[in-house]
Design a protein around this motif. Sequence first.
Motif, PDB file in Angstrom:
ATOM      1  N   ASP A 141      57.948 -21.951 102.237  1.00 19.52           N
ATOM      2  CA  ASP A 141      57.994 -22.849 101.070  1.00 19.52           C
ATOM      3  C   ASP A 141      57.154 -22.282  99.921  1.00 19.52           C
ATOM      4  O   ASP A 141      57.559 -22.345  98.755  1.00 19.52           O
ATOM      5  CB  ASP A 141      57.471 -24.233 101.486  1.00 19.52           C
ATOM      6  CG  ASP A 141      57.537 -25.220 100.341  1.00 19.52           C
ATOM      7  OD1 ASP A 141      58.586 -25.289  99.694  1.00 19.52           O
ATOM      8  OD2 ASP A 141      56.530 -25.922 100.104  1.00 19.52           O
ATOM      9  N   VAL A 142      56.002 -21.699 100.269  1.00 21.34           N
ATOM     10  CA  VAL A 142      55.155 -21.096  99.234  1.00 21.34           C
ATOM     11  C   VAL A 142      55.906 -19.977  98.517  1.00 21.34           C
ATOM     12  O   VAL A 142      55.919 -19.912  97.279  1.00 21.34           O
ATOM     13  CB  VAL A 142      53.851 -20.540  99.856  1.00 21.34           C
ATOM     14  CG1 VAL A 142      53.091 -19.684  98.842  1.00 21.34           C
ATOM     15  CG2 VAL A 142      52.968 -21.678 100.354  1.00 21.34           C
ATOM     16  N   PHE A 143      56.550 -19.105  99.276  1.00 27.70           N
ATOM     17  CA  PHE A 143      57.244 -17.983  98.633  1.00 27.70           C
ATOM     18  C   PHE A 143      58.433 -18.449  97.789  1.00 27.70           C
ATOM     19  O   PHE A 143      58.721 -17.859  96.752  1.00 27.70           O
ATOM     20  CB  PHE A 143      57.672 -16.947  99.685  1.00 27.70           C
ATOM     21  CG  PHE A 143      56.558 -16.027 100.075  1.00 27.70           C
ATOM     22  CD1 PHE A 143      56.095 -15.076  99.170  1.00 27.70           C
ATOM     23  CD2 PHE A 143      55.950 -16.122 101.304  1.00 27.70           C
ATOM     24  CE1 PHE A 143      55.042 -14.228  99.506  1.00 27.70           C
ATOM     25  CE2 PHE A 143      54.899 -15.286 101.654  1.00 27.70           C
ATOM     26  CZ  PHE A 143      54.439 -14.327 100.752  1.00 27.70           C
ATOM     27  N   VAL A 144      59.090 -19.498  98.230  1.00 27.56           N
ATOM     28  CA  VAL A 144      60.166 -20.046  97.387  1.00 27.56           C
ATOM     29  C   VAL A 144      59.575 -20.529  96.061  1.00 27.56           C
ATOM     30  O   VAL A 144      60.116 -20.273  94.989  1.00 27.56           O
ATOM     31  CB  VAL A 144      60.896 -21.192  98.128  1.00 27.56           C
ATOM     32  CG1 VAL A 144      61.831 -21.928  97.178  1.00 27.56           C
ATOM     33  CG2 VAL A 144      61.693 -20.630  99.302  1.00 27.56           C
ATOM     34  N   ARG A 145      58.434 -21.210  96.138  1.00 21.18           N
ATOM     35  CA  ARG A 145      57.781 -21.681  94.903  1.00 21.18           C
ATOM     36  C   ARG A 145      57.343 -20.499  94.045  1.00 21.18           C
ATOM     37  O   ARG A 145      57.424 -20.554  92.819  1.00 21.18           O
ATOM     38  CB  ARG A 145      56.561 -22.541  95.240  1.00 21.18           C
ATOM     39  CG  ARG A 145      56.910 -23.837  95.911  1.00 21.18           C
ATOM     40  CD  ARG A 145      55.670 -24.679  96.094  1.00 21.18           C
ATOM     41  NE  ARG A 145      55.886 -25.758  97.044  1.00 21.18           N
ATOM     42  CZ  ARG A 145      55.123 -26.826  97.142  1.00 21.18           C
ATOM     43  NH1 ARG A 145      54.084 -26.961  96.348  1.00 21.18           N
ATOM     44  NH2 ARG A 145      55.374 -27.751  98.032  1.00 21.18           N
ATOM     45  N   VAL A 146      56.847 -19.457  94.692  1.00 25.32           N
ATOM     46  CA  VAL A 146      56.392 -18.274  93.945  1.00 25.32           C
ATOM     47  C   VAL A 146      57.567 -17.647  93.201  1.00 25.32           C
ATOM     48  O   VAL A 146      57.511 -17.424  91.986  1.00 25.32           O
ATOM     49  CB  VAL A 146      55.755 -17.233  94.910  1.00 25.32           C
ATOM     50  CG1 VAL A 146      55.587 -15.890  94.207  1.00 25.32           C
ATOM     51  CG2 VAL A 146      54.405 -17.733  95.409  1.00 25.32           C
ATOM     52  N   PHE A 147      58.653 -17.380  93.908  1.00 24.70           N
ATOM     53  CA  PHE A 147      59.781 -16.684  93.281  1.00 24.70           C
ATOM     54  C   PHE A 147      60.442 -17.546  92.212  1.00 24.70           C
ATOM     55  O   PHE A 147      60.879 -17.044  91.184  1.00 24.70           O
ATOM     56  CB  PHE A 147      60.801 -16.269  94.346  1.00 24.70           C
ATOM     57  CG  PHE A 147      60.276 -15.220  95.286  1.00 24.70           C
ATOM     58  CD1 PHE A 147      59.581 -14.124  94.787  1.00 24.70           C
ATOM     59  CD2 PHE A 147      60.451 -15.315  96.652  1.00 24.70           C
ATOM     60  CE1 PHE A 147      59.082 -13.152  95.642  1.00 24.70           C
ATOM     61  CE2 PHE A 147      59.952 -14.354  97.514  1.00 24.70           C
ATOM     62  CZ  PHE A 147      59.267 -13.271  97.001  1.00 24.70           C
ATOM     63  N   ARG A 148      60.503 -18.856  92.451  1.00 22.09           N
ATOM     64  CA  ARG A 148      61.144 -19.734  91.469  1.00 22.09           C
ATOM     65  C   ARG A 148      60.213 -20.060  90.312  1.00 22.09           C
ATOM     66  O   ARG A 148      60.645 -20.519  89.267  1.00 22.09           O
ATOM     67  CB  ARG A 148      61.633 -21.017  92.141  1.00 22.09           C
ATOM     68  CG  ARG A 148      62.835 -20.761  93.051  1.00 22.09           C
ATOM     69  CD  ARG A 148      63.157 -21.948  93.913  1.00 22.09           C
ATOM     70  NE  ARG A 148      63.592 -23.112  93.176  1.00 22.09           N
ATOM     71  CZ  ARG A 148      64.806 -23.284  92.653  1.00 22.09           C
ATOM     72  NH1 ARG A 148      65.712 -22.336  92.810  1.00 22.09           N
ATOM     73  NH2 ARG A 148      65.116 -24.381  92.018  1.00 22.09           N
ATOM     74  N   GLY A 149      58.923 -19.817  90.514  1.00 18.43           N
ATOM     75  CA  GLY A 149      57.972 -20.134  89.445  1.00 18.43           C
ATOM     76  C   GLY A 149      57.495 -18.914  88.671  1.00 18.43           C
ATOM     77  O   GLY A 149      56.743 -19.044  87.714  1.00 18.43           O
ATOM     78  N   LEU A 150      57.933 -17.721  89.111  1.00 20.59           N
ATOM     79  CA  LEU A 150      57.448 -16.495  88.459  1.00 20.59           C
ATOM     80  C   LEU A 150      57.759 -16.495  86.963  1.00 20.59           C
ATOM     81  O   LEU A 150      56.961 -16.026  86.152  1.00 20.59           O
ATOM     82  CB  LEU A 150      58.075 -15.262  89.110  1.00 20.59           C
ATOM     83  CG  LEU A 150      57.314 -14.641  90.279  1.00 20.59           C
ATOM     84  CD1 LEU A 150      58.099 -13.491  90.865  1.00 20.59           C
ATOM     85  CD2 LEU A 150      55.925 -14.180  89.851  1.00 20.59           C
ATOM     86  N   GLY A 151      58.901 -17.038  86.598  1.00 25.44           N
ATOM     87  CA  GLY A 151      59.281 -17.065  85.180  1.00 25.44           C
ATOM     88  C   GLY A 151      58.336 -17.894  84.343  1.00 25.44           C
ATOM     89  O   GLY A 151      58.154 -17.638  83.155  1.00 25.44           O
ATOM     90  N   ALA A 152      57.744 -18.907  84.983  1.00 22.92           N
ATOM     91  CA  ALA A 152      56.839 -19.784  84.242  1.00 22.92           C
ATOM     92  C   ALA A 152      55.389 -19.317  84.332  1.00 22.92           C
ATOM     93  O   ALA A 152      54.514 -19.891  83.691  1.00 22.92           O
ATOM     94  CB  ALA A 152      56.948 -21.215  84.792  1.00 22.92           C
ATOM     95  N   PHE A 153      55.136 -18.281  85.170  1.00 19.09           N
ATOM     96  CA  PHE A 153      53.771 -17.779  85.302  1.00 19.09           C
ATOM     97  C   PHE A 153      53.369 -17.075  84.012  1.00 19.09           C
ATOM     98  O   PHE A 153      54.030 -16.125  83.584  1.00 19.09           O
ATOM     99  CB  PHE A 153      53.695 -16.798  86.480  1.00 19.09           C
ATOM    100  CG  PHE A 153      52.363 -16.139  86.639  1.00 19.09           C
ATOM    101  CD1 PHE A 153      51.248 -16.886  86.973  1.00 19.09           C
ATOM    102  CD2 PHE A 153      52.210 -14.776  86.451  1.00 19.09           C
ATOM    103  CE1 PHE A 153      50.012 -16.280  87.122  1.00 19.09           C
ATOM    104  CE2 PHE A 153      50.979 -14.164  86.593  1.00 19.09           C
ATOM    105  CZ  PHE A 153      49.885 -14.921  86.933  1.00 19.09           C
ATOM    106  N   ARG A 154      52.305 -17.594  83.380  1.00 21.00           N
ATOM    107  CA  ARG A 154      51.963 -17.103  82.042  1.00 21.00           C
ATOM    108  C   ARG A 154      50.767 -16.166  82.035  1.00 21.00           C
ATOM    109  O   ARG A 154      50.206 -15.866  81.004  1.00 21.00           O
ATOM    110  CB  ARG A 154      51.699 -18.298  81.116  1.00 21.00           C
ATOM    111  CG  ARG A 154      52.973 -19.047  80.776  1.00 21.00           C
ATOM    112  CD  ARG A 154      52.692 -20.272  79.953  1.00 21.00           C
ATOM    113  NE  ARG A 154      52.046 -21.306  80.744  1.00 21.00           N
ATOM    114  CZ  ARG A 154      51.752 -22.515  80.288  1.00 21.00           C
ATOM    115  NH1 ARG A 154      52.009 -22.830  79.049  1.00 21.00           N
ATOM    116  NH2 ARG A 154      51.171 -23.415  81.059  1.00 21.00           N
TER     117      ARG A 154
END
Lengths: 165, 238
Positions: A31-44
């Motif tokens: 679940d963490v990695f799914v959040r990481v990959f789906r949130g990478l675009g928003a990582f500022r």
Amino acid sequence: MEALYHQYKRRVYALVYRIVGAGDAEEVAQDVFVRVFRGLGAFRGESQLGTWIYRLSVNAALSYVAKRGRRAEIPDGAEVLDALPAPPVAMSDPKLAAKVEAAMSALPAGYRAILVLHDIEGLSHEECAAILDCRVGTSKSQLHKARAKMRELLGPALAGERERS
Amino acid sequence: MSACEHVRAELTAYLDGELDETSASSLRGHLRLCVECRALADQHARIVDVLAALPPPEPPPSMWDGVKARLGAAEIEDARRSRLGLWWQRVRPHLVPAMGLAAAAAVAAVWIAHRRASGDEPAHEVAIGHHEVTPPVPPSPPVAPSAADQIDVRDALASDDDHADAAYRAAAEELIAMAADAKGDWTPSQQKAFDARVAALRTAAEHAASGEPRERAWQALIDYVQRAVVGVRVAEAL
């Protein structure tokens, strides 16, 4: 994407393993990695990537524990120490390590998080505070309480260890 | 705070090397003299050593496959949500004015009831459509519309009940058609429960009193189908 996974898989898995337990670690780590990959675009880039991934891991693990209500299922004190799961890999003092792992599982999840981040992963209090979204002083006081609770749980085992050594 | 209590409170900072040399020296001096505090410090140090030496658990080889499977499932969910989002953008221009007029109907109805209650309104005034007027009534509306405004509002409401009803009906039917795709993934009992619930809500909407009660009934149907298809409300998905 896969390279990022392999770079962080051990750290993420180890972190959630020690907060949620062996049985649920894989599910939460996925679940963490799914959040990481789906949130990478928003990582500022406001924090280091590793700090951000740790933060996602801790939040996912603590949320999971809260939902599961695991504390109610875990016996305390001597019962915990009697149940001695084998450590993942043999170390110089496997029996004490197993007791330490068992004692950790009896701690509140927040204490487990700070122990893992600071004492096992070796992060500084500044890094722990950034991951846990708290003040540095709070990180220090939580660590002190967590260690005190560990000593309370492990007291007899540690005393026996001293006598043997 | 006694000397022992002070030392025990500082043990973590001492073991982590965070005390300045003077404080550390003082603490070490206490430990030389106090057997109990020294035993406590030994235990703390032992715990820290063992924790630092714990071997990391190895992630199972299946974990990466699980991550990929979850990512795929999440993208399929995104596709469903996107479709719902496009649908919502298309029907919203039709539904939002209808909702606004429903609100205007409520305000107008309350205002007319107030006029009647205060004796300003003739007893033979015609009621607005089938809207129910529910006291209590606000003591004094900030701006009372003119007689001409009353006629305009009522005319608009009378014709717009039909418009709103048609817009909600079309939106609900379209969403139900979209749900037909999602139903393929459900169990037979889930499909049966869904169909029964949709039929009941559709009947309730068609038989509800026109105006706000019917709009609420259509909204309940739309809300149920949305939840069944994507598990979240449209507003959360957008």
